[in-house]
Design a protein around this motif. Structure first.
Motif, short mmCIF file in Angstrom:
data_model
loop_
_atom_site.label_atom_id
_atom_site.label_comp_id
_atom_site.label_asym_id
_atom_site.label_seq_id
_atom_site.Cartn_x
_atom_site.Cartn_y
_atom_site.Cartn_z
N ASN A 228 2.75 9.12 -6.15
CA ASN A 228 2.65 10.41 -5.53
C ASN A 228 0.97 10.82 -4.99
O ASN A 228 0.62 12.25 -5.21
N LEU A 229 0.39 9.44 -3.58
CA LEU A 229 -0.58 9.56 -3.83
C LEU A 229 -0.42 10.40 -1.82
O LEU A 229 -0.89 9.71 -1.04
N GLU A 230 -0.09 11.53 -1.80
CA GLU A 230 0.32 12.39 -0.70
C GLU A 230 -0.23 12.16 0.92
O GLU A 230 -0.37 11.82 1.43
N ASP A 231 -1.85 12.38 0.77
CA ASP A 231 -3.22 12.36 1.33
C ASP A 231 -3.37 11.42 1.72
O ASP A 231 -3.47 10.63 3.45
N GLN B 110 8.17 5.82 2.76
CA GLN B 110 7.82 7.49 3.28
C GLN B 110 9.81 8.51 3.17
O GLN B 110 9.29 9.63 2.36
N ALA B 111 10.69 7.75 3.22
CA ALA B 111 12.20 7.79 3.25
C ALA B 111 11.87 8.27 1.66
O ALA B 111 12.37 8.98 0.77
N VAL C 15 1.18 -1.41 -0.34
CA VAL C 15 -0.18 -0.16 0.47
C VAL C 15 1.02 0.96 -0.42
O VAL C 15 0.09 2.37 -0.55
N ALA C 16 2.04 0.91 0.61
CA ALA C 16 2.64 2.31 0.86
C ALA C 16 3.26 2.42 -0.89
O ALA C 16 3.60 4.38 -1.27
#
Length: 516
Positions: free
Chosen positions: A98-101, A122-123, A90-91
């Motif tokens: 680019n799904l920041e939300d 995240q990194a 998922v991450a």
């Protein structure tokens, strides 16, 4: 006054119970799977829908999360039944699309592998956005022995090199303990190496190659890229010195390629730059073949005779590897009889199977499918032979020989059915990954489409468990690779109840990421 207080208390309790009941019975916004509708969505919309529905179907339903939500805590960030691998899938989707939300809404776990997987992505996401400082800060929160730092370090080195910061890129690469081999897939290793080469870090990539541990010639794209970069730069001597320092599985390949380029460049005898040990039979056979095509007949005979003389040495581990590379080289240049003869001499069986497999693919590349089948017959393991023969069937199909292709597929299925009771795993993986996926990789999906429909019926009758899940996932991955999204979603929709659909949706998401 006391009456008013009693009424207010009762009203508060009632409101609380209603709110708690609403939360308790809420279906977590689970939407039904509608394959035709989902196929019409854009790729970005489809991935967002998948993430939302995977999370909705993965809620634990534990009372504590409902109570915390009632008390004002964000219940969207906890209470999910997701494994570390699921979180990583998922991450990755959030990062690549680019799904920041959605990345920010992923649940924060306690310090376990799922937490590290989330931190890794995240990194990588911050590196993708050009925020290297934040990425480095997140990297410090991932322990060394978790296996999650390596991909971040590799991508960080690429980003630093692309910015012209070669000093820090070099320091970052030095933190990778065993070169590119620590990265999880051959494709990722190649991508990182290519990016670093384009950023001008040839010597650093070359040094990383020397740290690999490879015993047989496999995953040759990286040494091929490095050698080509050296030769384009005119650094022939550096290329030769580097090739000599490579691990065993790559050394012979690199030296053979170097000698081949030297001969084609006009050097009449590249072997004069090599010691006797480096003049392997495969290298000499390659040079002899090229010399023959350039009318250098005397030189060709000399090299070929030297190659076969070298192959007469007593059997040792080193001699076995020389037989392997010589046999696959002979198949590549079309000397099939000699290739077969050498393959039969190779021990142990595992290496002989690998040589026969490679020789079969070499024959396929030359368009000789009958010979490819002869090499496949030398593979004494059904598990190893099935994917090779499936590729041959797909090539027959693409060549217009549909009846021959279908006959070969039917024969493979029958062989697996015989083994079904004694070795169910062989049947499940052989028929889904070995046959269906191999044929799809050759762009011959219509050949196995009826078989995949038949397997859907088998899966529907199987009890829940590991075998059923494995076949379901392989079938979904096959449909995605074939571009048949509607069938993949239809298969996922058949799972009941809806919460059982989460693993299938995860497989669809993972396959979409892989194919992208």
């Amino acid at each position: 006054m006391r009456r008013w207080a009693t009424w207010i208390l009762a009203l508060g309790v009632a409101v609380g119970l209603v709110a708690l009941g609403t939360l308790w019975f809420q279906r977590s916004r689970i939407e039904p799977i509608d394959p035709p509708k989902l196929v019409q969505l854009s790729e970005q919309e489809r991935v967002e829908w998948l993430i939302a529905q995977i999370l909705a179907r993965s809620r634990s339903g534990a009372l504590k999360w409902k109570i915390q939500s009632l008390l004002g805590f964000d219940s969207e960030r906890g209470g999910y039944l997701l494994r570390s691998y699921d979180v990583d899938t998922v991450a990755q989707a959030c990062r690549r699309y680019n799904l920041e939300d959605w990345m920010r809404r992923l649940p924060p776990y306690v310090m376990d592998s799922a937490q590290f997987s989330l931190l890794k992505n995240q990194a990588l996401w911050h590196i993708q956005r050009g925020d290297l400082r934040t990425a480095e800060a997140i990297l410090q929160r991932i322990p060394w022995d978790t296996g999650y730092r390596e991909s971040v370090l590799a991508c960080l080195a690429v980003a630093q090199a692309q910015r012209g910061d070669r000093a820090n890129a070099r320091k970052t690469l030095q933190q990778l303990p065993f070169g590119f081999s620590v990265l999880s897939s051959a494709m990722r290793r190649l991508r990182v190496a290519e990016d670093l080469l384009q950023a001008g870090m040839l010597d650093e990539v070359a040094e990383s190659c020397t740290q690999e541990s490879i015993a047989v010639p496999m995953n040759l794209e990286i040494p091929q890229s490095v050698l080509n970069a050296y030769l384009r730069a005119g650094r022939w001597n550096d290329a030769l010195r580097w090739a000599r320092r490579l691990p065993e599985g790559w050394r012979e390949f690199a030296l053979t390629e170097w000698a081949t380029h030297a001969l084609q460049r006009g050097d009449p005898d590249p072997t004069r730059h090599l010691n006797r040990q480096e003049q392997t039979p495969a290298l000499l056979l390659r040079l002899a073949h090229i010399a023959q095509t350039h009318n250098m007949h005397q030189q060709a005979r000399r090299w070929r005779n030297a190659a076969f003389q070298r192959l007469k040495s007593p059997a040792t581990r080193e001699q076995t590897v020389l037989l392997f590379s010589a046999a696959t080289e002979l198949a590549r240049i079309g000397d099939y009889a000699q290739a077969e003869n050498l393959i039969k001499q190779i021990q142990p069986n595992s290496l002989r199977r690998l040589a026969a497999r490679q020789a079969s693919f070499n024959a396929m590349e030359r368009g000789d499918l009958n010979q490819a089948q002869r090499f496949a017959n030398l593979i004494d393991s059904l598990h190893a032979r099935i994917p090779v023969e499936a590729h041959i069937a797909a090539r027959y199909y693409r060549a217009g020989e549909t009846a021959k292709a279908q006959s070969l597929i039917d024969r493979l299925v029958q062989q697996l059915l015989i083994k079904r009771r004694t070795d169910p795993v062989l049947y499940e993986m052989g028929i889904t990954r070995g046959i269906c996926r191999s044929v799809i990789e050759e762009n011959a999906y219509p050949l196995v489409q009826p078989l995949m429909r038949q397997l859907e019926g088998e899966i529907a009758k199987m009890p829940r468990g590991g075998s059923r899940s494995a076949m379901l996932n392989e079938l979904i991955a096959g449909y995605i690779k074939a571009g048949d999204l509607e069938s993949a979603f239809r298969l996922a929709a058949q799972e009941r109840p809806p919460k059982e659909q989460a693993p299938a949706l995860l497989m669809i998401l993972e396959s979409l990421i892989t194919e992208r």
